[in-house]
Design an enzyme around this catalytic site. Structure first.
Site, PDB file in Angstrom:
ATOM      1  N   TRP A 168       7.013  -0.633  -7.954  1.00 56.45           N
ATOM      2  CA  TRP A 168       8.177  -1.157  -7.229  1.00 56.45           C
ATOM      3  C   TRP A 168       9.364  -1.265  -8.173  1.00 56.45           C
ATOM      4  CZ3 TRP A 168      11.955  -4.756  -7.211  1.00 56.45           C
ATOM      5  CH2 TRP A 168      12.635  -4.981  -5.997  1.00 56.45           C
TER       6      TRP A 168
ATOM      7  N   LYS B 133       6.800  -6.371  10.795  1.00 52.23           N
ATOM      8  CA  LYS B 133       6.173  -5.661   9.683  1.00 52.23           C
ATOM      9  C   LYS B 133       7.192  -4.912   8.840  1.00 52.23           C
ATOM     10  CE  LYS B 133       2.554  -2.270   8.660  1.00 52.23           C
ATOM     11  NZ  LYS B 133       3.389  -1.295   7.964  1.00 52.23           N
TER      12      LYS B 133
ATOM     13  N   ARG C 186       2.177   8.497   7.084  1.00 52.81           N
ATOM     14  CA  ARG C 186       2.493   8.368   8.503  1.00 52.81           C
ATOM     15  C   ARG C 186       3.979   8.063   8.696  1.00 52.81           C
ATOM     16  NH1 ARG C 186      -0.963   3.556  10.167  1.00 52.81           N
ATOM     17  NH2 ARG C 186      -0.523   3.049   7.992  1.00 52.81           N
TER      18      ARG C 186
ATOM     19  N   PHE D  41       3.827  -8.539  -8.629  1.00 53.78           N
ATOM     20  CA  PHE D  41       4.953  -9.266  -8.056  1.00 53.78           C
ATOM     21  C   PHE D  41       5.596 -10.110  -9.155  1.00 53.78           C
ATOM     22  CE2 PHE D  41       3.424  -7.829  -4.115  1.00 53.78           C
ATOM     23  CZ  PHE D  41       4.298  -8.197  -3.089  1.00 53.78           C
TER      24      PHE D  41
ATOM     25  N   PHE E 227      -3.804  -0.418   6.817  1.00 52.79           N
ATOM     26  CA  PHE E 227      -4.501  -1.680   6.563  1.00 52.79           C
ATOM     27  C   PHE E 227      -5.642  -1.490   5.555  1.00 52.79           C
ATOM     28  CE2 PHE E 227      -2.735  -2.329  10.956  1.00 52.79           C
ATOM     29  CZ  PHE E 227      -1.668  -3.106  10.538  1.00 52.79           C
TER      30      PHE E 227
ATOM     31  N   THR F 176       3.987   1.530  -0.924  1.00 52.30           N
ATOM     32  CA  THR F 176       4.709   1.552  -2.193  1.00 52.30           C
ATOM     33  C   THR F 176       3.822   2.111  -3.300  1.00 52.30           C
ATOM     34  OG1 THR F 176       6.014  -0.366  -1.523  1.00 52.30           O
ATOM     35  CG2 THR F 176       5.920   0.107  -3.876  1.00 52.30           C
TER      36      THR F 176
ATOM     37  N   LYS G 147       0.824  -1.217   0.000  1.00 54.69           N
ATOM     38  CA  LYS G 147       0.000   0.000   0.000  1.00 54.69           C
ATOM     39  C   LYS G 147       0.855   1.262   0.000  1.00 54.69           C
ATOM     40  CE  LYS G 147      -2.750   0.268   3.454  1.00 54.69           C
ATOM     41  NZ  LYS G 147      -1.958   1.175   4.325  1.00 54.69           N
TER      42      LYS G 147
ATOM     43  N   ALA H  98      -3.621   1.574  12.585  1.00 49.48           N
ATOM     44  CA  ALA H  98      -5.028   1.514  12.187  1.00 49.48           C
ATOM     45  C   ALA H  98      -5.787   0.384  12.863  1.00 49.48           C
ATOM     46  CB  ALA H  98      -5.138   1.369  10.674  1.00 49.48           C
TER      47      ALA H  98
END
Length: 556
Positions: A410, A106, A95, A382, A302, A74, A72, A274
């Site tokens: 990415w 994480k 954030r 991916f 999230f 990224t 998210k 969150a």
């Protein structure tokens, strides 16, 4: 020595622009900058001339997270760079990362690959010290409460009903429940206490919702630190310490300016989780970005059931924001996990599993539509994704009436987000019909039931443990008409983190209701969610270190 982590290696190899150049690009005068080195600065908003800007606000959310990864942050950064390449004056509002997850499992929160905010090392570690300021402000208030008890307790605080807990920016399960004041009469008043992680502190929430220093102090003064023997509330204002706590936070209130790898100005400020807090960057930073830009891209933690719901029901409502577009990030890998594929088997092509997993994504689409937002689905690519899987998911999304695009930010930064940017710009042209989901005036219990049934798909809500008594307390003190900040596992729409997909008809157990009067909402604790996480068996800290030249090793 180059880092073995590709994200860190890409960030370390980047040639960053001086922060004054980034500020000029954003329209921030040099006299408004308070530099923290060459590539970071705090921004004194009082020295930024308001332009009366009418920037468009794009909210990035995601499907329910899995160990497979969604990307998210990224996607948020890459989309902003793509919009910049499209000629739109753009800013990112994110954030700050918390050290607990960075050292735990994480990882950081600066994006990945060629879609990152930088300097990545500084941002993911101590940055400008905002979290440390929040931690010491929170714990100073705790010390002042205990000192008041020790020095005669003029306010008549019941030590058994002190609400204000200490915090630390580490995942430390051993501190969840402690006893303070042991050792005799000179050591204070013995009582049960505990620690939360910094991002769960009400001070963090207040900092992220305060509009200026005066508002910050007013909110701090309203913090309920505990209750008297007669059950009446005691506030930080009653203790006479709101000014001192505000003084500790005056610099932390200033937004932090950095840049993306593509040179897009980024405001990274505040960091509530969150799943246990409201999950959005600071209102001050968002408003500043909107005033300076044509388009602001922000994220909420999230999925739509957590960060986005709180952004739309709490932050946007309290801050007078109007989100103009929404993006939902998904991956083939995560869809296959929600479709029943084990993590170790995700590399094998399985179109059917990916389509089964769209049940989860569909729920998130429906949730955002409840708020009057028509989401754009960003399929974050991916390397193991096959063309058949990608085509199937994009066809499914368009079949739901959604705009959708493959995102390759990415690997390619803003260039890889051009198709996504085109779809977002189209939605911005159409506009949105944003509206909050519930009316707080209906009461906390009604708000919880609305969120649980309409967003989570729950069939029933049960108030258990302390919650019934706390609900009576909220009504007694006139706090029953505040918005609700749900604390729930991020991994499922239910309270069971193993229930993937889109479970329906489940029961949501609300075990406690905690008034956060300074922040302006009530926290509803559900299931087994905790406000102090623990570290995993093999925390990320085991892989970290520092090279002889001072560069970091092992950050991700």
């Amino acid at each position: 020595m180059p880092s073995e982590n590709p994200d860190l290696a890409i960030a370390q190899a980047a040639a960053l622009r001086p922060i004054a150049e980034i500020a000029a690009r954003a329209g921030i005068p040099e006299e408004a900058l308070i530099p923290h080195g060459h590539h970071i600065a705090k921004v004194d908003r009082s020295r930024v001339t308001p332009s009366g800007g009418t920037g468009k606000l794009v909210l990035v959310s995601a499907m329910s997270p899995t160990p497979a990864g969604e990307g998210k942050s990224t996607t948020t950064v890459g989309l902003a760079d793509a919009l910049s390449l499209a000629g739109r004056r753009t800013m990112v509002a994110l954030r700050e990362p918390a050290l607990g997850p960075v050292m735990g499992v994480k990882g950081g929160a600066t994006g990945g690959g060629h879609a990152q905010v930088v300097p990545m090392e500084n941002i993911n570690l101590h940055f400008t010290g905002d979290f440390h300021a929040i931690q010491i402000a929170n714990n100073t208030l705790a010390a002042l409460v205990d000192n008041h008890l020790h020095q005669g307790n003029e306010l008549g605080i019941d030590p058994r009903r002190v609400q204000w807990r200490r915090v630390v920016d580490v995942n430390d399960r051993a501190l969840r429940h402690v006893v303070v004041g042991l050792g005799g009469p000179t050591q204070g008043v013995p009582r049960e206490d505990g620690f939360d992680i910094v991002v769960a502190s009400e001070i963090m929430a207040i900092l992220c919702l305060a509009t200026d220093v005066a508002d910050l102090e007013r909110r701090i003064a309203r913090i309920v630190v505990g209750f008297r023997y007669d059950r009446s509330p005691v506030t930080a204002g009653d203790l006479g310490v709101a000014g001192a706590i505000t003084l500790l936070l005056k610099d932390a209130l200033l937004p932090n300016l950095v840049q993306t790898l593509g040179g897009t100005p980024a405001l990274v400020h505040g960091g509530p989780f969150a799943n246990i807090a409201h999950g959005c960057n600071s209102l001050a930073a968002t408003r500043l970005a909107l005033d300076l830009s044509e388009v602001v891209v922000t994220e909420a933690g999230f999925g739509s059931d957590l960060g986005a719901e709180k952004f739309l029901d709490i932050k946007a409502r309290l801050g007078g924001l109007h989100p103009d577009a929404a993006v939902l990030v998904a991956t083939v890998r995560a869809l296959k996990m929600h479709g029943g594929v084990a993590k170790d088997d995700l590399a094998a092509e399985d179109v059917d599993a990916a389509l089964r997993g769209t049940a989860n994504l569909r729920r998130h689409v429906e949730n955002l539509r409840r708020f009057g937002l028509e989401p754009v689905i960003a399929l974050n690519r991916f390397p193991t994704d096959t063309e058949a899987e990608i085509d199937a998911v994009l066809d499914w999304a368009r079949g739901q009436g959604c705009r959708a695009a493959l995102s390759e930010v990415w690997a390619s930064g803003g260039e890889g987000g051009r198709a996504l940017a085109e779809e977002v710009l189209a939605v911005l042209e159409e506009g949105s019909d944003y509206r909050p989901l519930y009316d707080p005036a209906d009461g906390v219990e009604a708000s919880i039931r609305t969120i649980a049934t309409e967003v989570y798909g729950a069939g029933e809500v049960l108030l258990t443990d302390r919650a019934p008594a706390q609900l009576r307390m909220l009504r007694r003190h006139g706090w029953d008409t505040l918005p609700v900040c749900m604390a729930k596992t991020q991994y499922s729409f239910s309270e069971d983190p193993t229930a993937l997909g889109a479970p329906d008809g489940h029961t949501l157990h609300v075990r406690d209701l905690v008034p956060r009067i300074g922040a302006g909402f009530v926290v509803a604790l559900t299931g087994a969610v905790m406000t102090m996480p623990g570290l995993p068996k093999e925390p990320a800290a085991l892989r970290m270190g520092v090279e002889a030249d001072g560069t970091a090793r092992g950050l991700f």
